[in-house]
Design an enzyme around this catalytic site. Structure first.
Site, PDB file in Angstrom:
ATOM      1  CD  GLU A 243      26.548 -10.546  30.824  1.00 23.97           C
ATOM      2  OE1 GLU A 243      27.339 -11.540  31.468  1.00 23.97           O
ATOM      3  OE2 GLU A 243      25.808  -9.750  31.389  1.00 23.97           O
ATOM      4  NE  ARG A 269      -5.237 -28.977  18.648  1.00 18.24           N
ATOM      5  CZ  ARG A 269      -6.186 -29.434  19.594  1.00 18.24           C
ATOM      6  NH1 ARG A 269      -6.180 -30.976  19.686  1.00 18.24           N
ATOM      7  NH2 ARG A 269      -6.926 -29.013  20.372  1.00 18.24           N
ATOM      8  CD  GLN A 280      -4.909 -13.942   5.814  1.00 17.20           C
ATOM      9  OE1 GLN A 280      -5.942 -13.207   6.351  1.00 17.20           O
ATOM     10  NE2 GLN A 280      -4.764 -13.942   4.730  1.00 17.20           N
TER      11      GLN A 280
END
Length: 381
Positions: A243, A269, A280
């Site tokens: 798991e 955008r 940056q």
């Protein structure tokens, strides 16, 4: 050293991606009161996920840890929410693996066959309110009875419990024996004496329902014991290795989808006359998301590779990969939310859901603190 997936691996991944994406298309955002549906579970089963690492003799895929992780990663990317692939991983790894390797007889084979086909949903009942990460402190008991055992006790945070058809549970058979006094069982849901509590309202992973399960004078035949009496601690550790190694692959997939959406958003955008990606401060944050994801992926693939080969260093590698993947999922979720701005805080975009689904990753299957203890032991500390 070859980093290219084989043609067979590519084919399996592509098939899972297409089947899951098409089968779950149009699924709306989940609320805490909307757990998985059997139709969704059937989609995952048809993709080969519910039986990926179960034996071919019972209808499973017969895959190793790395190939199983690749499929869970594909499902994590194809699903808009992490709860459903997380539920499948709990079913497959915490339940299917111990039945596969420690169960014996026709009754166990029937359960495995149902799990592989998707007709049987499995839940892992190990955690208790008073024990948590200290499995040796569990209070649930199993006393010998004619032909079997009588279980008593309550388990908390049982993944898939509200929908589970079988519960893999652990109980104390010898309180004086510590680690060697725990025994594992596969308990069908219809067994008298099982009470499943209401679905717990969680912050995320809504499609993976969880609940408390109480066993009251619940009689389980010896044929459904997993391993020998007193071997439950070892059974649990073995299943947890699978798991911890494979389940975080779900987060790799969700991070890949998240990163693609985030990069597209900051490219499109515009603010102050140019795209967000031209700043940056933004581009470096996206770069950090990619770096975390790829580093975590390499650690997870290596851990699964070592597990498949039975290498002694696998335990440390698995602990490192789990910490890296789950903490990267939280960090990338926070970065994605920041870069999407106010729209990322809206449930309709799904950005905040990826973050909410990531939060429990550092807690389940052994907390990050527990994993760092394992890593430290690997260094002789």
């Amino acid at each position: 050293m070859d980093f290219d997936p084989t043609p067979e691996q590519r084919e399996r991944v592509d098939r899972v991606t297409e089947h899951v994406r098409n089968g779950l298309a149009g699924t709306p955002p989940r609320s805490p009161d909307e757990p998985l549906t059997r139709d969704e579970w059937r989609t995952m089963a048809e993709a080969g996920l519910t039986g990926a690492c179960l034996p071919a003799s019972v209808g499973g895929g017969g895959l190793g840890a790395l190939d199983t992780a690749l499929l869970l990663e594909a499902a994590g990317a194809a699903c808009d929410h992490g709860g459903l692939p997380f539920a499948v991983a709990a079913h497959l790894l915490a339940c299917g693996v111990p039945l596969r390797d420690f169960g014996r007889g026709d009754a166990v084979d029937d359960l495995l066959r149902g799990m592989a086909s998707g007709e049987v949903v499995a839940g892992n009942a190990v955690t208790e309110d008073g024990a948590g990460s200290d499995v040796n402190a569990m209070a649930a008991t199993a006393e010998r009875d004619s032909g079997g055992y009588v279980l008593n006790g309550t388990k908390s945070f049982v993944s898939n419990a509200p929908e589970a058809d079988v519960l893999v549970t652990y109980a104390v058979t010898d309180a004086s024996a510590g680690f060697l006094g725990i025994t594992a069982f596969a308990v069908p849901r219809g067994t008298p004496g099982i009470t499943v509590g209401p679905t717990l309202r969680k912050t995320g992973l809504h499609a993976c329902p969880a609940a408390r399960v109480t066993f009251t004078d619940c009689r389980v035949p010896g044929s459904l014991r997993l391993g020998a009496e007193g071997q439950g601690g070892a059974v649990f550790q073995f299943s947890m290795a699978w798991e911890r190694a494979c389940l975080p692959a779900v987060y790799l997939g969700s991070m890949e989808d998240q990163l693609g959406r985030t990069a597209a958003h900051v490219r499109g955008r515009r603010q102050f006359g140019r795209s967000l990606g031209g700043f940056q401060a933004v581009s470096h944050r996206v770069a950090a998301m990619r770096q975390r994801l790829d580093a975590a992926r390499l650690l997870l693939y290596r851990a699964c590779w070592l597990l498949d080969r039975g290498r002694p260093e696998a335990d440390t590698a698995i602990a490192m990969s789990k910490v890296a993947v789950t903490e990267a999922a939280v960090a990338n979720g926070l970065d994605a939310l920041q870069l999407f701005g106010a729209s990322g805080y809206l449930t309709e975009t799904g950005v905040e859901q990826r973050l909410r689904d990531a939060l429990p990753g550092t807690l389940v299957s052994g907390t990050s603190e527990i994993q760092r203890e394992v890593i430290a032991r690997g260094e002789g500390l």
